[in-house]
Design a protein around this motif. Sequence first.
Motif, PDB file in Angstrom:
ATOM      1  N   MET A 266       0.868  -1.173   0.000  1.00 46.02           N
ATOM      2  CA  MET A 266       0.000   0.000   0.000  1.00 46.02           C
ATOM      3  C   MET A 266       0.907   1.226   0.000  1.00 46.02           C
ATOM      4  O   MET A 266       1.854   1.308   0.797  1.00 46.02           O
ATOM      5  CB  MET A 266      -0.908   0.040   1.223  1.00 46.02           C
ATOM      6  CG  MET A 266      -1.874   1.220   1.166  1.00 46.02           C
ATOM      7  SD  MET A 266      -3.033   1.229   2.522  1.00 46.02           S
ATOM      8  CE  MET A 266      -1.960   1.617   3.888  1.00 46.02           C
ATOM      9  N   VAL A 267       0.636   2.141  -0.909  1.00 46.50           N
ATOM     10  CA  VAL A 267       1.470   3.328  -1.078  1.00 46.50           C
ATOM     11  C   VAL A 267       0.637   4.557  -0.720  1.00 46.50           C
ATOM     12  O   VAL A 267      -0.442   4.761  -1.276  1.00 46.50           O
ATOM     13  CB  VAL A 267       1.963   3.440  -2.545  1.00 46.50           C
ATOM     14  CG1 VAL A 267       2.897   4.616  -2.704  1.00 46.50           C
ATOM     15  CG2 VAL A 267       2.662   2.155  -2.975  1.00 46.50           C
ATOM     16  N   ASN A 268       1.126   5.364   0.226  1.00 45.05           N
ATOM     17  CA  ASN A 268       0.464   6.626   0.566  1.00 45.05           C
ATOM     18  C   ASN A 268       1.243   7.783  -0.046  1.00 45.05           C
ATOM     19  O   ASN A 268       2.406   8.004   0.301  1.00 45.05           O
ATOM     20  CB  ASN A 268       0.387   6.821   2.085  1.00 45.05           C
ATOM     21  CG  ASN A 268      -0.694   5.969   2.699  1.00 45.05           C
ATOM     22  OD1 ASN A 268      -0.478   4.798   2.959  1.00 45.05           O
ATOM     23  ND2 ASN A 268      -1.861   6.544   2.923  1.00 45.05           N
ATOM     24  N   ILE A 269       0.593   8.495  -0.974  1.00 40.20           N
ATOM     25  CA  ILE A 269       1.203   9.660  -1.609  1.00 40.20           C
ATOM     26  C   ILE A 269       0.296  10.840  -1.327  1.00 40.20           C
ATOM     27  O   ILE A 269      -0.841  10.864  -1.771  1.00 40.20           O
ATOM     28  CB  ILE A 269       1.336   9.467  -3.143  1.00 40.20           C
ATOM     29  CG1 ILE A 269       2.036   8.148  -3.469  1.00 40.20           C
ATOM     30  CG2 ILE A 269       2.057  10.642  -3.772  1.00 40.20           C
ATOM     31  CD1 ILE A 269       2.035   7.793  -4.949  1.00 40.20           C
TER      32      ILE A 269
ATOM     33  N   THR B  91      -3.478  10.359  -0.731  1.00 38.59           N
ATOM     34  CA  THR B  91      -3.951   9.213  -1.516  1.00 38.59           C
ATOM     35  C   THR B  91      -3.417   7.906  -0.952  1.00 38.59           C
ATOM     36  O   THR B  91      -2.239   7.816  -0.620  1.00 38.59           O
ATOM     37  CB  THR B  91      -3.433   9.313  -2.970  1.00 38.59           C
ATOM     38  OG1 THR B  91      -3.803  10.558  -3.502  1.00 38.59           O
ATOM     39  CG2 THR B  91      -4.001   8.219  -3.834  1.00 38.59           C
ATOM     40  N   SER B  92      -4.279   6.905  -0.868  1.00 36.47           N
ATOM     41  CA  SER B  92      -3.836   5.535  -0.594  1.00 36.47           C
ATOM     42  C   SER B  92      -4.082   4.735  -1.865  1.00 36.47           C
ATOM     43  O   SER B  92      -5.198   4.701  -2.372  1.00 36.47           O
ATOM     44  CB  SER B  92      -4.651   4.903   0.541  1.00 36.47           C
ATOM     45  OG  SER B  92      -4.607   5.720   1.672  1.00 36.47           O
ATOM     46  N   SER B  93      -3.036   4.092  -2.376  1.00 39.60           N
ATOM     47  CA  SER B  93      -3.173   3.282  -3.586  1.00 39.60           C
ATOM     48  C   SER B  93      -2.425   1.969  -3.403  1.00 39.60           C
ATOM     49  O   SER B  93      -1.413   1.927  -2.690  1.00 39.60           O
ATOM     50  CB  SER B  93      -2.605   4.038  -4.800  1.00 39.60           C
ATOM     51  OG  SER B  93      -2.553   3.191  -5.939  1.00 39.60           O
ATOM     52  N   GLY B  94      -2.933   0.931  -4.038  1.00 42.06           N
ATOM     53  CA  GLY B  94      -2.157  -0.298  -4.083  1.00 42.06           C
ATOM     54  C   GLY B  94      -1.011  -0.124  -5.056  1.00 42.06           C
ATOM     55  O   GLY B  94      -1.084   0.687  -5.988  1.00 42.06           O
ATOM     56  N   GLY B  95       0.053  -0.875  -4.854  1.00 41.94           N
ATOM     57  CA  GLY B  95       1.191  -0.793  -5.762  1.00 41.94           C
ATOM     58  C   GLY B  95       1.913  -2.122  -5.847  1.00 41.94           C
ATOM     59  O   GLY B  95       2.192  -2.734  -4.818  1.00 41.94           O
ATOM     60  N   ARG B  96       2.201  -2.558  -7.077  1.00 38.99           N
ATOM     61  CA  ARG B  96       2.944  -3.807  -7.253  1.00 38.99           C
ATOM     62  C   ARG B  96       4.386  -3.486  -7.616  1.00 38.99           C
ATOM     63  O   ARG B  96       4.639  -2.670  -8.513  1.00 38.99           O
ATOM     64  CB  ARG B  96       2.310  -4.666  -8.350  1.00 38.99           C
ATOM     65  CG  ARG B  96       2.897  -6.085  -8.397  1.00 38.99           C
ATOM     66  CD  ARG B  96       2.066  -6.996  -9.289  1.00 38.99           C
ATOM     67  NE  ARG B  96       0.698  -7.156  -8.844  1.00 38.99           N
ATOM     68  CZ  ARG B  96       0.314  -7.925  -7.827  1.00 38.99           C
ATOM     69  NH1 ARG B  96       1.220  -8.587  -7.118  1.00 38.99           N
ATOM     70  NH2 ARG B  96      -0.960  -8.031  -7.503  1.00 38.99           N
TER      71      ARG B  96
ATOM     72  N   LEU C 235       3.078  -0.154   8.468  1.00 43.37           N
ATOM     73  CA  LEU C 235       4.094   0.748   7.937  1.00 43.37           C
ATOM     74  C   LEU C 235       5.448   0.041   7.918  1.00 43.37           C
ATOM     75  O   LEU C 235       5.897  -0.485   8.935  1.00 43.37           O
ATOM     76  CB  LEU C 235       4.162   1.993   8.832  1.00 43.37           C
ATOM     77  CG  LEU C 235       5.074   3.119   8.369  1.00 43.37           C
ATOM     78  CD1 LEU C 235       4.547   3.733   7.080  1.00 43.37           C
ATOM     79  CD2 LEU C 235       5.158   4.186   9.456  1.00 43.37           C
ATOM     80  N   ILE C 236       6.094  -0.014   6.744  1.00 42.11           N
ATOM     81  CA  ILE C 236       7.414  -0.675   6.679  1.00 42.11           C
ATOM     82  C   ILE C 236       8.526   0.261   6.212  1.00 42.11           C
ATOM     83  O   ILE C 236       9.705  -0.076   6.313  1.00 42.11           O
ATOM     84  CB  ILE C 236       7.395  -1.913   5.750  1.00 42.11           C
ATOM     85  CG1 ILE C 236       7.001  -1.521   4.317  1.00 42.11           C
ATOM     86  CG2 ILE C 236       6.490  -3.003   6.297  1.00 42.11           C
ATOM     87  CD1 ILE C 236       7.405  -2.558   3.273  1.00 42.11           C
TER      88      ILE C 236
ATOM     89  N   ALA D 267       4.766   6.941   1.807  1.00 40.83           N
ATOM     90  CA  ALA D 267       4.891   5.935   2.861  1.00 40.83           C
ATOM     91  C   ALA D 267       4.539   4.576   2.274  1.00 40.83           C
ATOM     92  O   ALA D 267       3.633   4.460   1.453  1.00 40.83           O
ATOM     93  CB  ALA D 267       3.965   6.273   4.021  1.00 40.83           C
ATOM     94  N   LEU D 268       5.265   3.546   2.715  1.00 42.53           N
ATOM     95  CA  LEU D 268       5.052   2.183   2.206  1.00 42.53           C
ATOM     96  C   LEU D 268       4.539   1.300   3.327  1.00 42.53           C
ATOM     97  O   LEU D 268       5.102   1.290   4.425  1.00 42.53           O
ATOM     98  CB  LEU D 268       6.369   1.597   1.675  1.00 42.53           C
ATOM     99  CG  LEU D 268       7.081   2.384   0.568  1.00 42.53           C
ATOM    100  CD1 LEU D 268       8.461   1.810   0.310  1.00 42.53           C
ATOM    101  CD2 LEU D 268       6.250   2.379  -0.715  1.00 42.53           C
ATOM    102  N   SER D 269       3.469   0.540   3.053  1.00 48.55           N
ATOM    103  CA  SER D 269       2.921  -0.395   4.039  1.00 48.55           C
ATOM    104  C   SER D 269       2.785  -1.771   3.409  1.00 48.55           C
ATOM    105  O   SER D 269       2.529  -1.899   2.211  1.00 48.55           O
ATOM    106  CB  SER D 269       1.552   0.076   4.543  1.00 48.55           C
ATOM    107  OG  SER D 269       1.642   1.367   5.115  1.00 48.55           O
TER     108      SER D 269
END
Length: 455
Positions: free
Chosen positions: A388-391, A394-399, A436-437, A425-427
């Motif tokens: 999960m990417v927070n920009i 915005t929260s969006s999935g990300g591969r 959160l990682i 932020a990366l989760s």
Amino acid sequence: MKQDLDALDVGQLNPLTPEVISRQATINIGTIGHVAHGKSTVVRAISGIQTVRFKSEKERNITIKLGYANAKLYKCEDDECEAPQAYVSFGSDKEDTPISPCCKKPLTLKRHVSFVDCPGHDILMATMLNGAAVMDAALLLVAGNEKCPQPQTSEHLAAVEIMRLKHIIILQNKVELIQEAQATQQYDDIKAFVSGTAADAAPIVPISAVLKYNIDAVVEYLCTQIPVPVRDFTSKPQMIVIRSFDVNKPGEDVENLKGGVAGGSILKGVLRVGDEIEVRPGVVTKAADGKHTCKPIRSRILSLHAENNDLQYAVPGGLIGVGTLIDPTLTRSDRLVGQVLGHPGFLPEVYIEIEITFYLLRRLLGVKTEGQEKAGKVSKLKKGEFLMVNIGSTSSGGRVTGIKGESAKVELTQPVCTQVGDKIALSRRVEKHWRLIGWGQIIKGRTLPMPDEEG
């Protein structure tokens, strides 16, 4: 104080200009910390506003969506009136020179702040990260009757560090429930917990939010310890949307229908009533082949509000409601959250793939097993894994499609309006929850073409 669009000189504005500070908040204060440590109660004690507003929130007595409330902070300038009693707070619609309830002397308006009340529950971490995107400073709540740190105390502190938030005030809440020796011991625990973090030198204020004990000291610190942020008033406006609404009641007559409302914080520039605006990415559609197309939404500003105050123009800082002509079905239920609003043709690009430099935390935060925090190591990113990417908000999935050293390519599940240099932020999904990682910074990406026609 009345605002006059005709007399507006943007070059002369600053966050403490009387015409601005009397009408809208210019500093965003986040309330962060573990669930049920008193974040919403502190906001109510300072602003008089209950941020827990939704039925599901009231039933469970927790914050689920981002809460918000504005407050005016005043000081009695009389020499005989000593701090912290000289500091008083009221709601956003209070007049500019009220009388002190203690010494009955006139008060001077020092700050107008907006509170972003974040949920503390672990499964709502993405919502908290969205709120962190607009914070200038934070109040970190630690309940005096619980061991410090609790899981989300650690996770929220790490999140605001990622957002490079330097100004933090720690509130040791619920001191009415504990003995003095307990409070002293916990003070030492808090100091040990924040050592080496962004909150290392943060003041620790013992309070009782329910009884409003020491709230005047909190108001004093908000006025004296948090500098007025440097704001850009002259650039083209850009607002980050963190809430959006349909304000029409069910069954409203067609002639009385109002357009959608976008709520958020202006990052730079000044929005005026009557301005033509664009919202990006806008309406996003996905074709059968998996390709996204975006159609930005064009509209016009009909009204600007800072809580109950009508505005003619709105400046950076504080949470603003923008009344538009947008179809309310596009704004209801927070559908515009994460989008960016500004003048047509002057907004950042819309990305569907980003390349980032990233930094991973050494261990997982906020994971609790059988009463103990489990200090699990954060494993390396893997090609093909889903994050999960927070920009911004915005929260969006990300591969993850590629990794090279400390940089990675991430293909987003939904288009995001952002720009090179923005922090993210990366989760990762751990035990069914997003954790959160780490964090990253956008270095480049693949953009989506924008149609020229209006929406």
